[in-house]
Motif scaffolding. Structure first.
Motif, PDB file in Angstrom:
ATOM      1  N   LEU A   3       0.845  -1.191   0.000  1.00 61.01           N
ATOM      2  CA  LEU A   3       0.000   0.000   0.000  1.00 61.01           C
ATOM      3  C   LEU A   3       0.877   1.237   0.000  1.00 61.01           C
ATOM      4  CD1 LEU A   3      -2.471  -1.111   2.808  1.00 61.01           C
ATOM      5  CD2 LEU A   3      -2.932  -1.114   0.360  1.00 61.01           C
ATOM      6  N   GLU A   4       0.431   2.290  -0.705  1.00 61.94           N
ATOM      7  CA  GLU A   4       1.181   3.552  -0.674  1.00 61.94           C
ATOM      8  C   GLU A   4       0.625   4.410   0.446  1.00 61.94           C
ATOM      9  OE1 GLU A   4       1.344   7.351  -3.474  1.00 61.94           O
ATOM     10  OE2 GLU A   4       2.438   5.661  -4.352  1.00 61.94           O
ATOM     11  N   PRO A   5       1.477   4.820   1.384  1.00 62.58           N
ATOM     12  CA  PRO A   5       0.993   5.620   2.509  1.00 62.58           C
ATOM     13  C   PRO A   5       0.661   7.049   2.069  1.00 62.58           C
ATOM     14  CG  PRO A   5       3.364   5.426   2.623  1.00 62.58           C
ATOM     15  CD  PRO A   5       2.920   4.579   1.462  1.00 62.58           C
ATOM     16  N   ARG A   6      -0.221   7.679   2.852  1.00 54.91           N
ATOM     17  CA  ARG A   6      -0.525   9.086   2.609  1.00 54.91           C
ATOM     18  C   ARG A   6       0.727   9.894   2.942  1.00 54.91           C
ATOM     19  NH1 ARG A   6      -2.905  13.470   5.412  1.00 54.91           N
ATOM     20  NH2 ARG A   6      -3.064  12.297   7.343  1.00 54.91           N
ATOM     21  N   HIS A   7       1.075  10.839   2.092  1.00 57.58           N
ATOM     22  CA  HIS A   7       2.288  11.638   2.303  1.00 57.58           C
ATOM     23  C   HIS A   7       2.085  13.042   1.744  1.00 57.58           C
ATOM     24  CE1 HIS A   7       2.744   9.893  -1.703  1.00 57.58           C
ATOM     25  NE2 HIS A   7       3.475  10.939  -1.997  1.00 57.58           N
ATOM     26  N   GLN A   8       2.896  13.967   2.242  1.00 56.75           N
ATOM     27  CA  GLN A   8       2.882  15.349   1.782  1.00 56.75           C
ATOM     28  C   GLN A   8       4.282  15.911   1.913  1.00 56.75           C
ATOM     29  OE1 GLN A   8      -0.067  16.999   4.404  1.00 56.75           O
ATOM     30  NE2 GLN A   8       1.413  17.530   5.975  1.00 56.75           N
ATOM     31  N   PHE A   9       4.547  16.992   1.168  1.00 53.55           N
ATOM     32  CA  PHE A   9       5.873  17.599   1.252  1.00 53.55           C
ATOM     33  C   PHE A   9       5.773  19.109   1.165  1.00 53.55           C
ATOM     34  CE2 PHE A   9       5.397  17.897  -3.277  1.00 53.55           C
ATOM     35  CZ  PHE A   9       6.238  18.912  -3.688  1.00 53.55           C
ATOM     36  N   TYR A  10       6.802  19.759   1.678  1.00 46.46           N
ATOM     37  CA  TYR A  10       7.009  21.184   1.456  1.00 46.46           C
ATOM     38  C   TYR A  10       8.500  21.363   1.237  1.00 46.46           C
ATOM     39  CZ  TYR A  10       8.671  21.753   6.288  1.00 46.46           C
ATOM     40  OH  TYR A  10       9.380  21.658   7.457  1.00 46.46           O
ATOM     41  N   GLU A  11       8.855  22.452   0.593  1.00 45.88           N
ATOM     42  CA  GLU A  11      10.265  22.650   0.268  1.00 45.88           C
ATOM     43  C   GLU A  11      10.734  24.064   0.548  1.00 45.88           C
ATOM     44  OE1 GLU A  11      11.391  22.561  -3.904  1.00 45.88           O
ATOM     45  OE2 GLU A  11       9.305  22.916  -4.472  1.00 45.88           O
ATOM     46  N   THR A  12      12.026  24.156   0.791  1.00 47.29           N
ATOM     47  CA  THR A  12      12.720  25.437   0.860  1.00 47.29           C
ATOM     48  C   THR A  12      13.723  25.430  -0.280  1.00 47.29           C
ATOM     49  OG1 THR A  12      14.444  24.600   2.329  1.00 47.29           O
ATOM     50  CG2 THR A  12      12.468  25.500   3.382  1.00 47.29           C
ATOM     51  N   ASP A  13      14.540  26.442  -0.393  1.00 44.19           N
ATOM     52  CA  ASP A  13      15.561  26.448  -1.440  1.00 44.19           C
ATOM     53  C   ASP A  13      16.628  25.398  -1.181  1.00 44.19           C
ATOM     54  OD1 ASP A  13      14.354  28.490  -2.856  1.00 44.19           O
ATOM     55  OD2 ASP A  13      15.433  30.049  -1.771  1.00 44.19           O
ATOM     56  N   GLU A  14      16.815  25.026   0.095  1.00 47.31           N
ATOM     57  CA  GLU A  14      17.890  24.109   0.461  1.00 47.31           C
ATOM     58  C   GLU A  14      17.468  22.651   0.532  1.00 47.31           C
ATOM     59  OE1 GLU A  14      17.096  26.715   2.716  1.00 47.31           O
ATOM     60  OE2 GLU A  14      18.473  28.113   1.757  1.00 47.31           O
ATOM     61  N   LYS A  15      16.185  22.374   0.913  1.00 50.77           N
ATOM     62  CA  LYS A  15      15.797  20.971   1.095  1.00 50.77           C
ATOM     63  C   LYS A  15      14.305  20.768   0.894  1.00 50.77           C
ATOM     64  CE  LYS A  15      15.515  21.254   6.140  1.00 50.77           C
ATOM     65  NZ  LYS A  15      15.962  20.672   7.386  1.00 50.77           N
ATOM     66  N   VAL A  16      13.955  19.477   0.746  1.00 50.72           N
ATOM     67  CA  VAL A  16      12.566  19.037   0.650  1.00 50.72           C
ATOM     68  C   VAL A  16      12.256  18.288   1.932  1.00 50.72           C
ATOM     69  CG1 VAL A  16      10.941  17.523  -0.557  1.00 50.72           C
ATOM     70  CG2 VAL A  16      12.627  18.814  -1.858  1.00 50.72           C
ATOM     71  N   ASN A  17      11.132  18.617   2.577  1.00 48.95           N
ATOM     72  CA  ASN A  17      10.692  17.926   3.787  1.00 48.95           C
ATOM     73  C   ASN A  17       9.466  17.097   3.433  1.00 48.95           C
ATOM     74  OD1 ASN A  17      12.481  19.156   5.903  1.00 48.95           O
ATOM     75  ND2 ASN A  17      11.605  20.988   4.996  1.00 48.95           N
ATOM     76  N   LEU A  18       9.579  15.784   3.588  1.00 50.44           N
ATOM     77  CA  LEU A  18       8.527  14.839   3.230  1.00 50.44           C
ATOM     78  C   LEU A  18       7.983  14.206   4.503  1.00 50.44           C
ATOM     79  CD1 LEU A  18       7.063  13.045   1.042  1.00 50.44           C
ATOM     80  CD2 LEU A  18       9.031  11.523   1.222  1.00 50.44           C
TER      81      LEU A  18
END
Length: 201
Positions: A3-18
């Protein structure tokens, strides 16, 4: 079956937070693999495969943390900028979108400006005006000096007119014309917007 879990992300210029939303995860059973072009998450029947990533990441600087309600994965970007998406839609890697907060590598930084030196230069270049050029130069001291010059070079009638007009008007009028001042009492003439009050001694 995975199963694929529910996920979300946001990003800055330096990194992606998942954030992978799974509660009460056993940290010993989580398997996370980060390569320059992919990020993979596995836990029991839950699997998330992000490949190919929108741009290249640094696996050495990237990492994850297991929490009570989610697993946080951070992917440190090799090139500063915004991706817009996690995964590429085609085989061509995109250049990150330059952000206004991302430092520009090819532009030299402006030199430090010495504002004190600039102000001193501007002030020293201005020529000091004399009292004859501008009667407002010097403030009250210059004004008093101007009146002293008039008084010192005046005849007796002018001196009498100056003294009488100044004293009788309470300091609100000064006249050098004895013919006008000698006829009667000099009226108090306060500046516009103010009111003259006589104080008891």
């Amino acid at each position: 079956m995975s199963l694929e879990p529910r996920h979300q992300f946001y990003e800055t210029d330096e990194k992606v937070n998942l954030s992978v939303m799974i509660k009460e995860v056993d940290a010993d059973k989580v398997n996370i693999t980060i390569t320059p072009h992919s990020a993979k998450f596995e836990y029991n029947e839950w699997k998330l495969n992000l490949e190919p990533l929108e741009a290249e990441v640094d696996p050495e600087q990237s990492g994850y943390r297991v929490g009570k309600v989610k697993v946080e994965i951070w992917l440190v970007k090799k090139v500063l900028g915004r991706w817009g998406n996690l995964v590429r839609e085609d085989d061509e890697p995109k250049a990150p979108i330059a952000s206004s907060s991302a430092p520009l590598q090819d532009k030299p930084l402006p030199k430090h400006k010495n504002w004190e030196k600039l102000a001193d230069t501007a002030l020293s270049s201005e020529k000091e005006k004399t009292l004859s050029e501008d009667p407002n130069t010097g403030g009250d001291a210059a004004l008093n000096s101007f009146f002293q010059q008039i008084y010192a070079g005046a005849d007796e009638d002018t001196k009498r007119a100056m003294m009488k007009s100044f004293v009788e008007s309470g300091g609100t009028a000064l006249s050098t014309n004895w013919d006008e001042v000698g006829k009667g009492k000099v009226e108090v003439k306060p500046p516009s917007g103010s009111e003259y009050k006589k104080w008891a001694a």
